[in-house]
Design a protein around this motif. Structure first.
Motif, PDB file in Angstrom:
ATOM      1  N   ALA A  50     -14.624 -44.568   4.125  1.00 16.77           N
ATOM      2  CA  ALA A  50     -15.857 -44.995   4.791  1.00 16.77           C
ATOM      3  C   ALA A  50     -16.549 -43.808   5.439  1.00 16.77           C
ATOM      4  O   ALA A  50     -17.779 -43.678   5.367  1.00 16.77           O
ATOM      5  N   TRP A  51     -15.765 -42.935   6.060  1.00 18.47           N
ATOM      6  CA  TRP A  51     -16.333 -41.746   6.702  1.00 18.47           C
ATOM      7  C   TRP A  51     -17.001 -40.854   5.660  1.00 18.47           C
ATOM      8  O   TRP A  51     -18.115 -40.369   5.865  1.00 18.47           O
ATOM      9  N   ILE A  52     -16.330 -40.641   4.539  1.00 22.32           N
ATOM     10  CA  ILE A  52     -16.913 -39.830   3.462  1.00 22.32           C
ATOM     11  C   ILE A  52     -18.190 -40.501   2.958  1.00 22.32           C
ATOM     12  O   ILE A  52     -19.217 -39.846   2.768  1.00 22.32           O
ATOM     13  N   SER A  53     -18.138 -41.797   2.780  1.00 21.41           N
ATOM     14  CA  SER A  53     -19.292 -42.533   2.269  1.00 21.41           C
ATOM     15  C   SER A  53     -20.511 -42.407   3.180  1.00 21.41           C
ATOM     16  O   SER A  53     -21.627 -42.167   2.719  1.00 21.41           O
ATOM     17  N   VAL A  54     -20.295 -42.552   4.478  1.00 20.05           N
ATOM     18  CA  VAL A  54     -21.438 -42.466   5.392  1.00 20.05           C
ATOM     19  C   VAL A  54     -21.983 -41.039   5.441  1.00 20.05           C
ATOM     20  O   VAL A  54     -23.202 -40.840   5.559  1.00 20.05           O
ATOM     21  N   PRO A  78     -17.448 -33.294   4.519  1.00 20.67           N
ATOM     22  CA  PRO A  78     -16.230 -34.017   4.129  1.00 20.67           C
ATOM     23  C   PRO A  78     -15.370 -33.239   3.133  1.00 20.67           C
ATOM     24  O   PRO A  78     -14.141 -33.283   3.209  1.00 20.67           O
ATOM     25  N   HIS A  79     -16.002 -32.494   2.241  1.00 25.34           N
ATOM     26  CA  HIS A  79     -15.225 -31.720   1.260  1.00 25.34           C
ATOM     27  C   HIS A  79     -14.403 -30.645   1.969  1.00 25.34           C
ATOM     28  O   HIS A  79     -13.206 -30.499   1.714  1.00 25.34           O
ATOM     29  N   GLN A  80     -15.025 -29.921   2.853  1.00 24.15           N
ATOM     30  CA  GLN A  80     -14.303 -28.862   3.555  1.00 24.15           C
ATOM     31  C   GLN A  80     -13.224 -29.437   4.465  1.00 24.15           C
ATOM     32  O   GLN A  80     -12.163 -28.844   4.624  1.00 24.15           O
ATOM     33  N   TRP A  81     -13.462 -30.596   5.023  1.00 22.94           N
ATOM     34  CA  TRP A  81     -12.441 -31.206   5.858  1.00 22.94           C
ATOM     35  C   TRP A  81     -11.233 -31.619   5.017  1.00 22.94           C
ATOM     36  O   TRP A  81     -10.087 -31.424   5.427  1.00 22.94           O
ATOM     37  N   ALA A 102      -9.211 -37.876  -2.196  1.00 26.31           N
ATOM     38  CA  ALA A 102     -10.587 -37.832  -1.690  1.00 26.31           C
ATOM     39  C   ALA A 102     -11.361 -36.624  -2.198  1.00 26.31           C
ATOM     40  O   ALA A 102     -12.597 -36.643  -2.198  1.00 26.31           O
ATOM     41  N   ILE A 103     -10.668 -35.595  -2.651  1.00 23.14           N
ATOM     42  CA  ILE A 103     -11.350 -34.386  -3.136  1.00 23.14           C
ATOM     43  C   ILE A 103     -12.354 -34.729  -4.237  1.00 23.14           C
ATOM     44  O   ILE A 103     -13.472 -34.213  -4.239  1.00 23.14           O
ATOM     45  N   LYS A 104     -11.987 -35.594  -5.160  1.00 21.21           N
ATOM     46  CA  LYS A 104     -12.942 -35.951  -6.222  1.00 21.21           C
ATOM     47  C   LYS A 104     -14.137 -36.707  -5.671  1.00 21.21           C
ATOM     48  O   LYS A 104     -15.254 -36.547  -6.137  1.00 21.21           O
ATOM     49  N   VAL A 105     -13.881 -37.521  -4.664  1.00 16.60           N
ATOM     50  CA  VAL A 105     -14.978 -38.278  -4.065  1.00 16.60           C
ATOM     51  C   VAL A 105     -15.944 -37.334  -3.361  1.00 16.60           C
ATOM     52  O   VAL A 105     -17.141 -37.592  -3.307  1.00 16.60           O
ATOM     53  N   PRO A 137      -9.633 -37.633 -15.799  1.00 13.82           N
ATOM     54  CA  PRO A 137     -10.679 -38.606 -16.149  1.00 13.82           C
ATOM     55  C   PRO A 137     -10.890 -39.633 -15.034  1.00 13.82           C
ATOM     56  O   PRO A 137     -10.075 -39.762 -14.130  1.00 13.82           O
ATOM     57  N   ASN A 138     -11.991 -40.341 -15.144  1.00 14.39           N
ATOM     58  CA  ASN A 138     -12.329 -41.429 -14.229  1.00 14.39           C
ATOM     59  C   ASN A 138     -12.478 -40.987 -12.791  1.00 14.39           C
ATOM     60  O   ASN A 138     -11.893 -41.576 -11.886  1.00 14.39           O
ATOM     61  N   ALA A 139     -13.247 -39.946 -12.574  1.00 12.14           N
ATOM     62  CA  ALA A 139     -13.505 -39.518 -11.200  1.00 12.14           C
ATOM     63  C   ALA A 139     -14.180 -40.660 -10.456  1.00 12.14           C
ATOM     64  O   ALA A 139     -15.072 -41.319 -10.972  1.00 12.14           O
ATOM     65  N   THR A 140     -13.742 -40.897  -9.241  1.00  9.03           N
ATOM     66  CA  THR A 140     -14.263 -42.006  -8.444  1.00  9.03           C
ATOM     67  C   THR A 140     -15.421 -41.530  -7.602  1.00  9.03           C
ATOM     68  O   THR A 140     -15.282 -40.615  -6.804  1.00  9.03           O
ATOM     69  N   VAL A 141     -16.567 -42.151  -7.819  1.00  4.75           N
ATOM     70  CA  VAL A 141     -17.737 -41.879  -6.989  1.00  4.75           C
ATOM     71  C   VAL A 141     -18.161 -43.207  -6.390  1.00  4.75           C
ATOM     72  O   VAL A 141     -18.264 -44.201  -7.084  1.00  4.75           O
ATOM     73  N   HIS A 142     -18.378 -43.225  -5.094  1.00  5.44           N
ATOM     74  CA  HIS A 142     -18.765 -44.478  -4.444  1.00  5.44           C
ATOM     75  C   HIS A 142     -20.254 -44.660  -4.447  1.00  5.44           C
ATOM     76  O   HIS A 142     -21.032 -43.810  -4.669  1.00  5.44           O
TER      77      HIS A 142
END
Length: 142
Positions: A50-54, A78-81, A102-105, A137-142
């Motif tokens: 949720a934090w990454i999403s916002v 978020p990526h650097q964190w 979460a890295i892929k996200v 494969p199938n990288a998750t993007v919200h």
């Protein structure tokens, strides 16, 4: 007091209506609520995502207003964190596993953004992008 889920939904509504200031406020308040809950549950995957999403919503908000530098900040944070969690000495294995997922996200939106708004070489290098994260494969993007 509204929950972060309600704040996010209100932010989305305002974003779709191009009410940029209202959307920003809702998203910022959602960040605050998520962070408060997260202090008690640092290994909670739903709160992490949720934090990454916002953060990504804030990036989209600033990009829509033609503010790519500010948008990039909300994408890189978020990526650097997540990268710092992976390298942290005192980070639990559970949290490191979540950070790895979460890295892929965090990475895919950064790469997409860099196609629309070229990022300087040194800034791109600072993202510490690994080819292995792109290969699965199938990288998750919200």
């Amino acid at each position: 007091m509204q929950t972060w889920e309600v704040l996010m939904a209100d932010g989305h509504r305002c974003f779709n209506d191009k009410s940029w200031q209202d959307a920003e406020l809702y998203y910022q308040h959602a960040v605050e609520q998520i962070q408060q809950q997260w202090q008690d549950k640092p290994e909670n995957e739903a709160l992490l995502m949720a934090w990454i999403s916002v953060q990504h919503n804030l990036a989209a908000l600033y990009e829509a207003q033609d503010q790519p530098y500010t948008a990039l900040r909300y994408l890189t944070l978020p990526h650097q964190w997540m990268m710092s969690l992976l390298g942290g000495k005192y980070v639990s294995d559970t949290l490191k596993a979540l950070a790895t997922q979460a890295i892929k996200v965090t990475l895919v939106p950064l790469l997409d953004f860099s196609r629309r708004h070229p990022i300087c070489e040194s800034c791109f290098d600072a993202l510490q992008i690994s080819p292995e994260w792109l290969a699965e494969p199938n990288a998750t993007v919200h």
